[in-house]
Scaffold this motif. Structure first.
Motif, short mmCIF file in Angstrom:
data_model
loop_
_atom_site.label_atom_id
_atom_site.label_comp_id
_atom_site.label_asym_id
_atom_site.label_seq_id
_atom_site.Cartn_x
_atom_site.Cartn_y
_atom_site.Cartn_z
N ILE A 166 -15.97 15.83 -25.57
CA ILE A 166 -15.42 16.61 -26.68
C ILE A 166 -14.24 17.44 -26.19
CG2 ILE A 166 -15.89 18.55 -28.22
CD1 ILE A 166 -18.72 17.35 -28.57
N ARG A 167 -14.37 18.07 -25.03
CA ARG A 167 -13.26 18.87 -24.49
C ARG A 167 -12.04 18.01 -24.21
NH1 ARG A 167 -16.60 22.60 -20.22
NH2 ARG A 167 -17.66 23.87 -21.78
N VAL A 168 -12.25 16.86 -23.61
CA VAL A 168 -11.13 15.96 -23.32
C VAL A 168 -10.52 15.46 -24.63
CG1 VAL A 168 -10.50 13.72 -22.33
CG2 VAL A 168 -11.96 15.27 -21.05
N GLY A 169 -11.37 15.10 -25.59
CA GLY A 169 -10.88 14.65 -26.89
C GLY A 169 -10.05 15.72 -27.58
N GLU A 170 -10.49 16.96 -27.52
CA GLU A 170 -9.74 18.07 -28.12
C GLU A 170 -8.38 18.23 -27.45
OE1 GLU A 170 -13.38 20.94 -29.64
OE2 GLU A 170 -12.54 21.26 -27.65
N ARG A 171 -8.35 18.10 -26.14
CA ARG A 171 -7.07 18.22 -25.43
C ARG A 171 -6.13 17.07 -25.79
NH1 ARG A 171 -8.59 20.25 -19.32
NH2 ARG A 171 -9.38 22.28 -19.96
N LEU A 172 -6.68 15.86 -25.87
CA LEU A 172 -5.85 14.71 -26.24
C LEU A 172 -5.33 14.86 -27.66
CD1 LEU A 172 -7.87 11.80 -24.61
CD2 LEU A 172 -5.60 12.58 -23.96
N LEU A 173 -6.18 15.31 -28.58
CA LEU A 173 -5.74 15.52 -29.95
C LEU A 173 -4.68 16.61 -30.03
CD1 LEU A 173 -9.06 15.26 -31.97
CD2 LEU A 173 -7.11 13.70 -32.03
N ALA A 174 -4.85 17.67 -29.25
CA ALA A 174 -3.86 18.74 -29.27
C ALA A 174 -2.51 18.24 -28.75
CB ALA A 174 -4.34 19.91 -28.41
N HIS A 175 -2.55 17.36 -27.76
CA HIS A 175 -1.30 16.87 -27.17
C HIS A 175 -0.66 15.75 -27.99
CE1 HIS A 175 1.61 16.37 -23.97
NE2 HIS A 175 1.38 15.08 -23.97
N TYR A 176 -1.49 14.80 -28.46
CA TYR A 176 -0.98 13.61 -29.13
C TYR A 176 -1.23 13.59 -30.63
CZ TYR A 176 -0.74 11.74 -24.38
OH TYR A 176 -0.45 11.54 -23.06
N GLY A 177 -1.82 14.64 -31.18
CA GLY A 177 -2.23 14.64 -32.59
C GLY A 177 -1.10 14.57 -33.58
N THR A 178 0.05 15.08 -33.25
CA THR A 178 1.19 15.03 -34.17
C THR A 178 2.39 14.43 -33.45
OG1 THR A 178 1.87 17.26 -33.56
CG2 THR A 178 0.46 17.06 -35.47
N VAL A 179 3.16 13.67 -34.21
CA VAL A 179 4.36 13.06 -33.68
C VAL A 179 5.51 13.46 -34.58
CG1 VAL A 179 5.52 10.89 -33.12
CG2 VAL A 179 3.06 11.12 -32.76
N ASP A 180 6.53 14.02 -34.00
CA ASP A 180 7.70 14.45 -34.77
C ASP A 180 8.78 13.36 -34.75
OD1 ASP A 180 6.53 16.92 -35.28
OD2 ASP A 180 7.33 17.79 -33.43
N GLY A 181 9.39 13.14 -35.89
CA GLY A 181 10.51 12.22 -35.94
C GLY A 181 10.11 10.76 -35.92
N GLY A 182 11.06 9.91 -35.71
CA GLY A 182 10.83 8.48 -35.73
C GLY A 182 10.85 7.86 -34.35
N ASP A 183 10.44 8.59 -33.35
CA ASP A 183 10.45 8.08 -31.97
C ASP A 183 9.29 7.11 -31.79
OD1 ASP A 183 10.72 7.66 -29.29
OD2 ASP A 183 10.14 9.68 -28.68
N ILE A 184 9.59 5.82 -31.66
CA ILE A 184 8.55 4.80 -31.55
C ILE A 184 7.73 4.98 -30.27
CG2 ILE A 184 10.01 3.07 -30.43
CD1 ILE A 184 7.32 2.35 -33.05
N PHE A 185 8.37 5.43 -29.19
CA PHE A 185 7.62 5.66 -27.95
C PHE A 185 6.59 6.76 -28.14
CE2 PHE A 185 7.03 7.71 -23.77
CZ PHE A 185 6.48 6.64 -23.10
N ALA A 186 6.93 7.81 -28.91
CA ALA A 186 5.98 8.89 -29.16
C ALA A 186 4.78 8.38 -29.96
CB ALA A 186 6.68 10.03 -29.91
N TYR A 187 5.03 7.47 -30.92
CA TYR A 187 3.93 6.89 -31.69
C TYR A 187 3.02 6.04 -30.80
CZ TYR A 187 5.91 8.37 -36.14
OH TYR A 187 6.37 9.11 -37.19
N ILE A 188 3.61 5.27 -29.92
CA ILE A 188 2.83 4.44 -29.00
C ILE A 188 1.99 5.32 -28.08
CG2 ILE A 188 3.01 2.82 -27.06
CD1 ILE A 188 5.55 1.72 -28.49
N GLN A 189 2.59 6.37 -27.57
CA GLN A 189 1.88 7.30 -26.69
C GLN A 189 0.75 7.99 -27.44
OE1 GLN A 189 4.46 10.26 -24.97
NE2 GLN A 189 3.55 9.99 -22.95
N ALA A 190 1.00 8.40 -28.67
CA ALA A 190 -0.02 9.07 -29.48
C ALA A 190 -1.17 8.12 -29.77
CB ALA A 190 0.59 9.58 -30.78
N HIS A 191 -0.85 6.88 -30.09
CA HIS A 191 -1.91 5.89 -30.37
C HIS A 191 -2.80 5.70 -29.15
CE1 HIS A 191 -3.63 1.82 -30.40
NE2 HIS A 191 -3.84 2.08 -31.68
N GLY A 192 -2.20 5.60 -27.97
CA GLY A 192 -2.99 5.43 -26.74
C GLY A 192 -3.86 6.64 -26.46
N GLY A 193 -3.31 7.84 -26.65
CA GLY A 193 -4.09 9.05 -26.41
C GLY A 193 -5.25 9.20 -27.38
N LEU A 194 -5.01 8.90 -28.65
CA LEU A 194 -6.07 9.01 -29.65
C LEU A 194 -7.13 7.92 -29.46
CD1 LEU A 194 -3.90 9.88 -32.76
CD2 LEU A 194 -5.27 11.43 -31.36
#
Length: 74
Positions: free
Chosen positions: A27-55
């Motif tokens: 749960i703690r690790v999941g919360e940290r991953l969500l805090a870091h990757y939970g939102t993606v700003d803009g249309g940066d495809i690399f950020a979306y890929i990174q967020a998908h992997g983290g989630l």
């Protein structure tokens, strides 16, 4: 030369530390991953890929910990 050795103590003098359960740690690790990757700003495809992997990793960890708590094989 001075004797710098520690005196011998009777018994165990360490302070016991309770390790968190696998579920609590997940749960703690999941919360940290969500805090870091939970939102993606803009249309940066690399950020979306990174967020998908983290989630996906956060979900995998939580499901594995839940299975372990129930005594199931992951």
């Amino acid at each position: 030369m001075a004797d710098l050795s520690m005196p011998t103590c009777a018994g165990d003098t360490t302070i016991p530390v309770d390790e968190p359960s696998e579920l609590t740690a997940a749960i703690r690790v999941g919360e940290r991953l969500l805090a870091h990757y939970g939102t993606v700003d803009g249309g940066d495809i690399f950020a979306y890929i990174q967020a998908h992997g983290g989630l996906a990793e956060a979900l995998r960890l939580l499901l594995r910990a839940l299975a372990a708590e129930r005594g199931e094989q992951p």
